[in-house]
Motif scaffolding. Structure first.
Motif, PDB file in Angstrom:
ATOM      1  N   ASP A  70       4.733   7.330 -12.309  1.00  0.00           N
ATOM      2  CA  ASP A  70       4.048   6.769 -13.476  1.00  0.00           C
ATOM      3  C   ASP A  70       3.130   5.617 -13.074  1.00  0.00           C
ATOM      4  O   ASP A  70       2.012   5.493 -13.579  1.00  0.00           O
ATOM      5  CB  ASP A  70       5.057   6.278 -14.517  1.00  0.00           C
ATOM      6  CG  ASP A  70       5.812   7.407 -15.192  1.00  0.00           C
ATOM      7  OD1 ASP A  70       5.384   8.582 -15.092  1.00  0.00           O
ATOM      8  OD2 ASP A  70       6.850   7.113 -15.835  1.00  0.00           O
ATOM      9  N   ILE A  71       3.596   4.761 -12.173  1.00  0.00           N
ATOM     10  CA  ILE A  71       2.785   3.630 -11.720  1.00  0.00           C
ATOM     11  C   ILE A  71       1.546   4.128 -10.984  1.00  0.00           C
ATOM     12  O   ILE A  71       0.428   3.653 -11.223  1.00  0.00           O
ATOM     13  CB  ILE A  71       3.617   2.684 -10.836  1.00  0.00           C
ATOM     14  CG1 ILE A  71       4.672   1.972 -11.691  1.00  0.00           C
ATOM     15  CG2 ILE A  71       2.735   1.689 -10.088  1.00  0.00           C
ATOM     16  CD1 ILE A  71       5.740   1.257 -10.892  1.00  0.00           C
ATOM     17  N   VAL A  72       1.715   5.094 -10.101  1.00  0.00           N
ATOM     18  CA  VAL A  72       0.585   5.645  -9.361  1.00  0.00           C
ATOM     19  C   VAL A  72      -0.396   6.316 -10.319  1.00  0.00           C
ATOM     20  O   VAL A  72      -1.608   6.086 -10.234  1.00  0.00           O
ATOM     21  CB  VAL A  72       1.062   6.631  -8.270  1.00  0.00           C
ATOM     22  CG1 VAL A  72      -0.104   7.402  -7.679  1.00  0.00           C
ATOM     23  CG2 VAL A  72       1.817   5.884  -7.189  1.00  0.00           C
ATOM     24  N   ASP A  73       0.112   7.114 -11.236  1.00  0.00           N
ATOM     25  CA  ASP A  73      -0.767   7.781 -12.203  1.00  0.00           C
ATOM     26  C   ASP A  73      -1.546   6.764 -13.025  1.00  0.00           C
ATOM     27  O   ASP A  73      -2.740   6.940 -13.280  1.00  0.00           O
ATOM     28  CB  ASP A  73       0.039   8.690 -13.131  1.00  0.00           C
ATOM     29  CG  ASP A  73       0.584   9.916 -12.427  1.00  0.00           C
ATOM     30  OD1 ASP A  73       0.126  10.214 -11.297  1.00  0.00           O
ATOM     31  OD2 ASP A  73       1.485  10.569 -13.006  1.00  0.00           O
ATOM     32  N   SER A  74      -0.895   5.696 -13.431  1.00  0.00           N
ATOM     33  CA  SER A  74      -1.557   4.656 -14.212  1.00  0.00           C
ATOM     34  C   SER A  74      -2.636   3.966 -13.382  1.00  0.00           C
ATOM     35  O   SER A  74      -3.739   3.718 -13.866  1.00  0.00           O
ATOM     36  CB  SER A  74      -0.528   3.632 -14.687  1.00  0.00           C
ATOM     37  OG  SER A  74      -1.158   2.582 -15.359  1.00  0.00           O
ATOM     38  N   ALA A  75      -2.330   3.672 -12.135  1.00  0.00           N
ATOM     39  CA  ALA A  75      -3.306   3.020 -11.259  1.00  0.00           C
ATOM     40  C   ALA A  75      -4.521   3.912 -11.042  1.00  0.00           C
ATOM     41  O   ALA A  75      -5.659   3.451 -11.088  1.00  0.00           O
ATOM     42  CB  ALA A  75      -2.656   2.660  -9.924  1.00  0.00           C
ATOM     43  N   ILE A  76      -4.277   5.198 -10.841  1.00  0.00           N
ATOM     44  CA  ILE A  76      -5.384   6.139 -10.620  1.00  0.00           C
ATOM     45  C   ILE A  76      -6.241   6.236 -11.874  1.00  0.00           C
ATOM     46  O   ILE A  76      -7.467   6.200 -11.804  1.00  0.00           O
ATOM     47  CB  ILE A  76      -4.849   7.515 -10.189  1.00  0.00           C
ATOM     48  CG1 ILE A  76      -4.290   7.419  -8.769  1.00  0.00           C
ATOM     49  CG2 ILE A  76      -5.944   8.571 -10.272  1.00  0.00           C
ATOM     50  CD1 ILE A  76      -3.541   8.641  -8.316  1.00  0.00           C
ATOM     51  N   SER A  77      -5.598   6.316 -13.018  1.00  0.00           N
ATOM     52  CA  SER A  77      -6.358   6.449 -14.263  1.00  0.00           C
ATOM     53  C   SER A  77      -7.162   5.188 -14.568  1.00  0.00           C
ATOM     54  O   SER A  77      -8.153   5.252 -15.292  1.00  0.00           O
ATOM     55  CB  SER A  77      -5.437   6.787 -15.433  1.00  0.00           C
ATOM     56  OG  SER A  77      -4.642   5.671 -15.772  1.00  0.00           O
ATOM     57  N   LYS A  78      -6.784   4.067 -14.011  1.00  0.00           N
ATOM     58  CA  LYS A  78      -7.513   2.819 -14.226  1.00  0.00           C
ATOM     59  C   LYS A  78      -8.558   2.580 -13.145  1.00  0.00           C
ATOM     60  O   LYS A  78      -9.093   1.490 -13.023  1.00  0.00           O
ATOM     61  CB  LYS A  78      -6.536   1.647 -14.286  1.00  0.00           C
ATOM     62  CG  LYS A  78      -5.661   1.688 -15.508  1.00  0.00           C
ATOM     63  CD  LYS A  78      -4.707   0.525 -15.526  1.00  0.00           C
ATOM     64  CE  LYS A  78      -3.846   0.615 -16.787  1.00  0.00           C
ATOM     65  NZ  LYS A  78      -2.854  -0.447 -16.819  1.00  0.00           N
ATOM     66  N   GLU A  80      -8.128   2.678  -9.813  1.00  0.00           N
ATOM     67  CA  GLU A  80      -7.640   1.964  -8.650  1.00  0.00           C
ATOM     68  C   GLU A  80      -7.293   2.913  -7.506  1.00  0.00           C
ATOM     69  O   GLU A  80      -6.529   2.584  -6.610  1.00  0.00           O
ATOM     70  CB  GLU A  80      -6.439   1.108  -9.034  1.00  0.00           C
ATOM     71  CG  GLU A  80      -6.811   0.056 -10.062  1.00  0.00           C
ATOM     72  CD  GLU A  80      -5.625  -0.733 -10.555  1.00  0.00           C
ATOM     73  OE1 GLU A  80      -4.525  -0.587 -10.004  1.00  0.00           O
ATOM     74  OE2 GLU A  80      -5.811  -1.509 -11.503  1.00  0.00           O
ATOM     75  N   ALA A  81      -7.899   4.076  -7.512  1.00  0.00           N
ATOM     76  CA  ALA A  81      -7.606   5.069  -6.479  1.00  0.00           C
ATOM     77  C   ALA A  81      -7.946   4.547  -5.096  1.00  0.00           C
ATOM     78  O   ALA A  81      -7.256   4.863  -4.119  1.00  0.00           O
ATOM     79  CB  ALA A  81      -8.362   6.361  -6.764  1.00  0.00           C
ATOM     80  N   GLU A  82      -8.979   3.737  -4.974  1.00  0.00           N
ATOM     81  CA  GLU A  82      -9.367   3.194  -3.674  1.00  0.00           C
ATOM     82  C   GLU A  82      -8.273   2.301  -3.104  1.00  0.00           C
ATOM     83  O   GLU A  82      -7.978   2.333  -1.918  1.00  0.00           O
ATOM     84  CB  GLU A  82     -10.675   2.414  -3.791  1.00  0.00           C
ATOM     85  CG  GLU A  82     -11.251   1.984  -2.463  1.00  0.00           C
ATOM     86  CD  GLU A  82     -11.650   3.150  -1.564  1.00  0.00           C
ATOM     87  OE1 GLU A  82     -11.599   2.981  -0.331  1.00  0.00           O
ATOM     88  OE2 GLU A  82     -11.990   4.228  -2.084  1.00  0.00           O
ATOM     89  N   ILE A  83      -7.640   1.506  -3.941  1.00  0.00           N
ATOM     90  CA  ILE A  83      -6.538   0.651  -3.492  1.00  0.00           C
ATOM     91  C   ILE A  83      -5.395   1.511  -2.966  1.00  0.00           C
ATOM     92  O   ILE A  83      -4.841   1.253  -1.905  1.00  0.00           O
ATOM     93  CB  ILE A  83      -6.046  -0.253  -4.645  1.00  0.00           C
ATOM     94  CG1 ILE A  83      -7.137  -1.252  -5.017  1.00  0.00           C
ATOM     95  CG2 ILE A  83      -4.744  -0.955  -4.278  1.00  0.00           C
ATOM     96  CD1 ILE A  83      -6.851  -2.030  -6.271  1.00  0.00           C
ATOM     97  N   LEU A  84      -5.050   2.556  -3.699  1.00  0.00           N
ATOM     98  CA  LEU A  84      -3.964   3.433  -3.270  1.00  0.00           C
ATOM     99  C   LEU A  84      -4.312   4.143  -1.975  1.00  0.00           C
ATOM    100  O   LEU A  84      -3.468   4.310  -1.102  1.00  0.00           O
ATOM    101  CB  LEU A  84      -3.646   4.451  -4.371  1.00  0.00           C
ATOM    102  CG  LEU A  84      -3.080   3.844  -5.656  1.00  0.00           C
ATOM    103  CD1 LEU A  84      -2.966   4.914  -6.729  1.00  0.00           C
ATOM    104  CD2 LEU A  84      -1.741   3.207  -5.399  1.00  0.00           C
ATOM    105  N   LYS A  85      -5.561   4.538  -1.832  1.00  0.00           N
ATOM    106  CA  LYS A  85      -6.003   5.197  -0.607  1.00  0.00           C
ATOM    107  C   LYS A  85      -5.810   4.241   0.582  1.00  0.00           C
ATOM    108  O   LYS A  85      -5.292   4.632   1.619  1.00  0.00           O
ATOM    109  CB  LYS A  85      -7.467   5.596  -0.717  1.00  0.00           C
ATOM    110  CG  LYS A  85      -8.038   6.242   0.520  1.00  0.00           C
ATOM    111  CD  LYS A  85      -9.495   6.625   0.287  1.00  0.00           C
ATOM    112  CE  LYS A  85     -10.114   7.145   1.539  1.00  0.00           C
ATOM    113  NZ  LYS A  85     -10.776   6.116   2.334  1.00  0.00           N
TER     114      LYS A  85
END
Length: 93
Positions: A70-78, A80-85
């Motif tokens: 849920d946290i990852v999905d929320s970050a991606i939808s906002k 923040e995919a670059e941060i996760l990458k």
């Protein structure tokens, strides 16, 4: 909550001044005691391994994994995919 034993959840649970303080404290504790080979409660490096000694709830590892998704999905939808990458790149061997 952290330290909330089944028989005395309200008496034994830790309290923190801020959510950030609690998150950092628990993260460091789990890293040191559950994820380090010389940790007191080490039994492996997966969520299931940690859950064997961390929680009495048999579904603990699945619940944590669900929250993490849920946290990852929320970050991606906002956006923040670059941060996760970047985080994934840092963790790779």
């Amino acid at each position: 909550g952290f330290g909330a034993y089944d028989g005395t959840p309200y008496q034994s649970a830790y309290t923190f001044d801020t959510p950030e303080e609690g998150t950092l404290y628990v993260a460091e504790f789990v890293r040191r005691e559950y994820l380090s080979r010389d940790g007191r409660w080490y039994s492996g490096e997966t969520l299931k391994d940690v859950g064997k000694r961390y929680a009495t709830c048999e579904d603990w590892s699945e619940l944590v994994a669900s929250h993490m998704r849920d946290i990852v999905d929320s970050a991606i939808s906002k956006g923040e995919a670059e941060i996760l990458k970047n985080l994934k790149e840092e963790k790779s061997c």
